[in-house]
Scaffold this motif. Structure first.
Motif, PDB file in Angstrom:
ATOM      1  N   ALA A  61       0.846  -1.230  -0.077  1.00 34.38           N
ATOM      2  CA  ALA A  61       0.083  -0.109  -0.258  1.00 34.38           C
ATOM      3  C   ALA A  61       0.841   1.451  -0.021  1.00 34.38           C
ATOM      4  CB  ALA A  61      -0.964  -0.130   1.139  1.00 34.38           C
ATOM      5  N   PHE A  62       1.824   1.225   0.784  1.00 31.10           N
ATOM      6  CA  PHE A  62       3.045   2.256   0.925  1.00 31.10           C
ATOM      7  C   PHE A  62       3.483   2.505  -0.649  1.00 31.10           C
ATOM      8  CE2 PHE A  62       7.385   3.428   1.149  1.00 31.10           C
ATOM      9  CZ  PHE A  62       7.430   4.915   1.810  1.00 31.10           C
ATOM     10  N   GLY A  63       3.773   1.432  -1.351  1.00 30.78           N
ATOM     11  CA  GLY A  63       4.313   1.635  -2.784  1.00 30.78           C
ATOM     12  C   GLY A  63       3.304   2.329  -3.662  1.00 30.78           C
ATOM     13  N   ALA A  76       5.994   8.654 -23.555  1.00 30.78           N
ATOM     14  CA  ALA A  76       6.503   7.743 -22.123  1.00 30.78           C
ATOM     15  C   ALA A  76       7.547   8.483 -21.315  1.00 30.78           C
ATOM     16  CB  ALA A  76       7.380   6.585 -22.918  1.00 30.78           C
ATOM     17  N   SER A  77       8.515   9.513 -21.910  1.00 27.86           N
ATOM     18  CA  SER A  77       9.165  10.316 -21.012  1.00 27.86           C
ATOM     19  C   SER A  77       8.297  10.994 -19.948  1.00 27.86           C
ATOM     20  CB  SER A  77      10.109  11.252 -21.990  1.00 27.86           C
ATOM     21  OG  SER A  77      10.822  10.539 -22.774  1.00 27.86           O
ATOM     22  N   LEU A  78       7.090  11.567 -20.418  1.00 28.07           N
ATOM     23  CA  LEU A  78       6.253  12.212 -19.632  1.00 28.07           C
ATOM     24  C   LEU A  78       5.636  11.513 -18.564  1.00 28.07           C
ATOM     25  CD1 LEU A  78       4.758  14.921 -22.160  1.00 28.07           C
ATOM     26  CD2 LEU A  78       6.424  15.407 -20.349  1.00 28.07           C
ATOM     27  N   ALA A  79       5.230  10.174 -19.269  1.00 28.87           N
ATOM     28  CA  ALA A  79       4.287   9.351 -18.270  1.00 28.87           C
ATOM     29  C   ALA A  79       5.340   8.673 -17.321  1.00 28.87           C
ATOM     30  CB  ALA A  79       3.874   8.138 -19.212  1.00 28.87           C
ATOM     31  N   PHE A  80       6.428   8.787 -17.559  1.00 25.30           N
ATOM     32  CA  PHE A  80       7.364   7.992 -16.652  1.00 25.30           C
ATOM     33  C   PHE A  80       7.235   8.632 -15.138  1.00 25.30           C
ATOM     34  CE2 PHE A  80      11.603   7.585 -14.201  1.00 25.30           C
ATOM     35  CZ  PHE A  80      11.563   6.114 -14.224  1.00 25.30           C
ATOM     36  N   PHE A  81       6.868  10.027 -15.117  1.00 22.94           N
ATOM     37  CA  PHE A  81       6.762  10.769 -13.983  1.00 22.94           C
ATOM     38  C   PHE A  81       5.800  10.111 -13.060  1.00 22.94           C
ATOM     39  CE2 PHE A  81       4.675  13.902 -11.253  1.00 22.94           C
ATOM     40  CZ  PHE A  81       5.734  14.539 -10.479  1.00 22.94           C
ATOM     41  N   SER A  82       4.727   9.583 -13.820  1.00 19.51           N
ATOM     42  CA  SER A  82       3.747   8.966 -13.026  1.00 19.51           C
ATOM     43  C   SER A  82       4.017   7.617 -12.231  1.00 19.51           C
ATOM     44  CB  SER A  82       2.393   8.454 -13.923  1.00 19.51           C
ATOM     45  OG  SER A  82       2.214   9.593 -14.730  1.00 19.51           O
ATOM     46  N   TYR A  83       5.133   7.221 -12.524  1.00 18.24           N
ATOM     47  CA  TYR A  83       5.596   6.025 -11.809  1.00 18.24           C
ATOM     48  C   TYR A  83       6.648   6.215 -10.908  1.00 18.24           C
ATOM     49  CZ  TYR A  83       3.323   3.362 -15.167  1.00 18.24           C
ATOM     50  OH  TYR A  83       2.482   2.649 -16.108  1.00 18.24           O
ATOM     51  N   VAL A  84       7.184   7.417 -10.689  1.00 16.58           N
ATOM     52  CA  VAL A  84       8.334   7.984  -9.895  1.00 16.58           C
ATOM     53  C   VAL A  84       7.739   7.592  -8.322  1.00 16.58           C
ATOM     54  CG1 VAL A  84       9.595   9.816  -9.045  1.00 16.58           C
ATOM     55  CG2 VAL A  84       9.276   9.377 -11.249  1.00 16.58           C
ATOM     56  N   GLY A  85       8.635   7.074  -7.763  1.00 19.63           N
ATOM     57  CA  GLY A  85       8.210   6.829  -6.254  1.00 19.63           C
ATOM     58  C   GLY A  85       8.158   5.279  -5.832  1.00 19.63           C
ATOM     59  N   PHE A  86       7.974   4.348  -6.701  1.00 23.82           N
ATOM     60  CA  PHE A  86       7.842   3.061  -6.483  1.00 23.82           C
ATOM     61  C   PHE A  86       9.012   2.607  -5.703  1.00 23.82           C
ATOM     62  CE2 PHE A  86      10.100   2.220 -10.560  1.00 23.82           C
ATOM     63  CZ  PHE A  86      11.138   1.092 -10.133  1.00 23.82           C
ATOM     64  N   ASP A  87      10.181   2.938  -6.034  1.00 17.73           N
ATOM     65  CA  ASP A  87      11.374   2.726  -5.421  1.00 17.73           C
ATOM     66  C   ASP A  87      11.460   3.013  -3.889  1.00 17.73           C
ATOM     67  OD1 ASP A  87      11.462   4.865  -7.010  1.00 17.73           O
ATOM     68  OD2 ASP A  87      13.863   4.857  -6.515  1.00 17.73           O
ATOM     69  N   ALA A 106      -1.747  13.653  -1.502  1.00 20.39           N
ATOM     70  CA  ALA A 106      -1.395  13.758  -0.370  1.00 20.39           C
ATOM     71  C   ALA A 106      -0.699  12.572   0.077  1.00 20.39           C
ATOM     72  CB  ALA A 106      -2.335  14.217   0.766  1.00 20.39           C
ATOM     73  N   SER A 107      -1.013  11.312  -0.221  1.00 16.28           N
ATOM     74  CA  SER A 107      -0.439  10.017   0.079  1.00 16.28           C
ATOM     75  C   SER A 107       0.876   9.931  -0.773  1.00 16.28           C
ATOM     76  CB  SER A 107      -1.272   8.792  -0.436  1.00 16.28           C
ATOM     77  OG  SER A 107      -1.454   8.701  -1.734  1.00 16.28           O
ATOM     78  N   VAL A 108       1.090  10.507  -1.986  1.00 13.35           N
ATOM     79  CA  VAL A 108       2.496  10.472  -2.659  1.00 13.35           C
ATOM     80  C   VAL A 108       3.357  11.359  -1.922  1.00 13.35           C
ATOM     81  CG1 VAL A 108       3.546  10.981  -4.708  1.00 13.35           C
ATOM     82  CG2 VAL A 108       1.505   9.927  -4.816  1.00 13.35           C
ATOM     83  N   VAL A 109       2.873  12.492  -1.562  1.00 10.20           N
ATOM     84  CA  VAL A 109       3.878  13.438  -0.858  1.00 10.20           C
ATOM     85  C   VAL A 109       4.245  12.763   0.527  1.00 10.20           C
ATOM     86  CG1 VAL A 109       3.976  15.552   0.766  1.00 10.20           C
ATOM     87  CG2 VAL A 109       2.964  15.691  -1.704  1.00 10.20           C
ATOM     88  N   LEU A 110       3.347  12.209   1.327  1.00  9.94           N
ATOM     89  CA  LEU A 110       3.889  11.276   2.550  1.00  9.94           C
ATOM     90  C   LEU A 110       4.673  10.181   2.211  1.00  9.94           C
ATOM     91  CD1 LEU A 110       1.443  10.301   5.149  1.00  9.94           C
ATOM     92  CD2 LEU A 110       3.379   8.766   4.708  1.00  9.94           C
ATOM     93  N   ALA A 111       4.787   9.544   1.215  1.00  9.97           N
ATOM     94  CA  ALA A 111       5.576   8.360   0.605  1.00  9.97           C
ATOM     95  C   ALA A 111       6.740   8.766   0.487  1.00  9.97           C
ATOM     96  CB  ALA A 111       4.855   7.400  -0.002  1.00  9.97           C
ATOM     97  N   VAL A 112       7.038   9.599  -0.614  1.00  9.01           N
ATOM     98  CA  VAL A 112       8.315  10.244  -1.147  1.00  9.01           C
ATOM     99  C   VAL A 112       8.968  11.089  -0.020  1.00  9.01           C
ATOM    100  CG1 VAL A 112       7.553  10.028  -3.525  1.00  9.01           C
ATOM    101  CG2 VAL A 112       7.323  12.134  -2.649  1.00  9.01           C
TER     102      VAL A 112
END
Length: 483
Positions: free
Chosen positions: A44-46, A234-245, A325-331
């Motif tokens: 869930a955090f990811g 795809a270069s722009l869409a990549f931002f949508s995945y930033v944070g999984f790591d 808000a949840s993305v801000v918390l996780a990153v």
């Protein structure tokens, strides 16, 4: 390439895997991080770290570039993340510590590269805090305007360069998240899990609503700008995945990390990819691609248009406010743990490693990060922030793929619960995909990125090289500065 036990040049000093694990998250006073998260909370955090501004805001930038083939752009970006995610999964199981990519680089390529990796992660995590928070203000205005007929003026809610002067909601969100993080990881994980459930439900409702107005004609022509448009998208869409790591930064606060870290990384990427493709298909089916670029809060606009009521827009706006808000918390969480690891190694000032014995969190670290990136969110143009975040993420992921190959060669004896299949092929493909997406950025972004990288290396020479805690272990005269 240096090996553990050798006496290399200072910049090539390697920190062995055993030494990183043995430290167990303790600061100089012996206070440690606490293991409070299980597999469900970690996954869930990811998801919480990924699903946010990208799908709620960036869609209006991706569709004008790629057209209906934006679905392929998301799949291409996802493929890059899956390949790199497999490398993260292998390394997270072998080196389950808070430092993530920084720790992996320190164990394979040496101290200077690790410090540079820490700088790139500052772009991925820290700067993305600002980028993500900026989108929050736009949806907050959409929500309050719909429900109460009251909204902040553009000058105080939009990013500079887009009709705004100072983005007050963005800065406020970052400081509120800082307050939550200093209270404890258990509380933060519970909040993240609750927010993930809310935003998944809201996005599922959007897909269901948008499909009622689906028009297959909107999918033609499918790729109006050809392969170039798909690649640029795809270069722009990549931002949508930033944070999984960011999952890998929880290595010292999760139960059974060697098992749970790889499972959570792969699982979260899979869930997010399916969700993104479904939302993109539904959005384009409900609204012609040429109109999607007209509104930053595009999902709310589509919901209102399809439902014929402001209620649908309000529900989507509420989901976006919670999601972002949840993305801000996780990153935010991930950034503080990386800085903590660097501080523990002596490469940055010791204030970043101090853990509160009361809350088990790095309190000073959290407030410093919050204050700095709240200011960036308030005053820096969004375009600059987005591009630097994405190119920093791609650079870090490219190097992680190489770390897998280097660690296999240096330390084949280490236990690996998960191994990237097909030998070196997939890590090399992950590296190549990251380079391919990096080509999509303009010269100005590359100049800023390279200048930032040079500043990082100068910072290592000026501070990290002489304050490194490995210096005592590698210098024959204990405590003497290394020339």
């Amino acid at each position: 390439m240096p090996t553990p036990g050798s006496t290399p040049r200072p910049s090539l000093r390697i920190k062995p895997v055993e030494a990183q694990i043995a430290e167990g998250g303790a600061d100089a006073e012996g206070h440690s991080l606490r293991r409070t998260m299980g597999l469900f909370q970690l996954t869930a955090f990811g998801i919480g770290a990924v699903v946010g501004t990208g799908i709620f805001v960036s869609l209006s930038d991706i569709v004008p570039v790629a057209g209906p083939a934006s679905i392929l752009s998301f799949l291409l970006a996802a493929a890059t993340c899956v390949l790199s995610g497999l490398s993260f999964a292998e390394l997270a199981g072998v080196i389950p510590v808070a430092g993530s990519s920084y720790a992996y680089a320190y164990a394979t390529f040496g101290e200077a590269v690790a410090f540079l990796m820490g700088g790139w992660l500052l772009l991925e995590y820290g700067v993305s805090l600002s980028a993500v928070a900026v989108g929050w203000g736009q949806y907050l205005n959409e929500l309050t305007g719909t429900l109460f007929g009251v909204a902040l003026p553009d000058a105080l809610s939009n990013p500079p360069g887009d009709g705004g002067l100072v983005n007050v909601p963005a800065a406020l969100l970052i400081m509120l998240v800082a307050l939550l993080l200093v209270r404890g990881v258990r509380e933060s994980a519970r909040a993240t899990t609750a927010m993930v459930v809310v935003k998944l439900v809201v996005l599922a409702l959007f897909v269901g609503l948008a499909l009622t107005a689906f028009d297959s004609g909107n999918l033609l022509p499918f790729a109006p700008h050809g392969l170039a448009g798909i690649g640029a998208g795809a270069s722009l869409a990549f931002f949508s995945y930033v944070g999984f790591d960011a999952i890998s930064t929880a290595g010292e606060e999760v139960h059974n990390p060697r098992r749970n870290l790889p499972l959570a990384i792969v699982g979260s990427i899979g869930v997010c990819t399916v969700l993104y493709c479904a939302v993109t298909l539904a959005a384009i089916g409900a609204m012609p691609p040429e109109r999607i670029g007209d509104s930053p809060a595009v999902l709310s606009t589509i919901a209102e248009s399809v439902s014929g009521s402001a209620t649908g827009a309000a529900v989507i706006a509420f989901g976006a406010v919670v999601a972002i808000a949840s993305v801000v918390l996780a990153v935010f969480y991930g950034q503080t743990r990386i800085l903590m690891s660097m501080s523990r190694d002596g490469l940055i000032p010791h204030v970043f490693e101090r853990v509160s014995p009361t809350t088990g969190t790095p309190v000073a670290n959290t407030w410093i990060v919050g204050g700095l990136f709240a200011v960036i969110a308030a005053v820096v143009p969004l375009k600059v922030v987005l591009d630097l975040t994405t190119i920093g993420s791609l650079a870090a992921m490219a190097l992680v793929n190489l770390c897998v190959l280097a660690l296999r060669r240096q330390r084949p004896d280490l236990p690996r619960n998960f191994t990237v299949p097909f030998g070196p092929v997939l890590p090399l493909l992950g590296f190549a995909f990251c380079l391919y997406l990096s080509v999509g950025f303009g010269g100005s972004t590359w100049i800023l990125f390279l200048a930032f990288s040079v500043l990082c290396l100068l910072g290592y020479v000026a501070y990290g090289r002489r304050h490194s805690r490995l210096a005592v272990a590698t210098d024959p005269v204990e405590g003497a500065p290394i020339p």
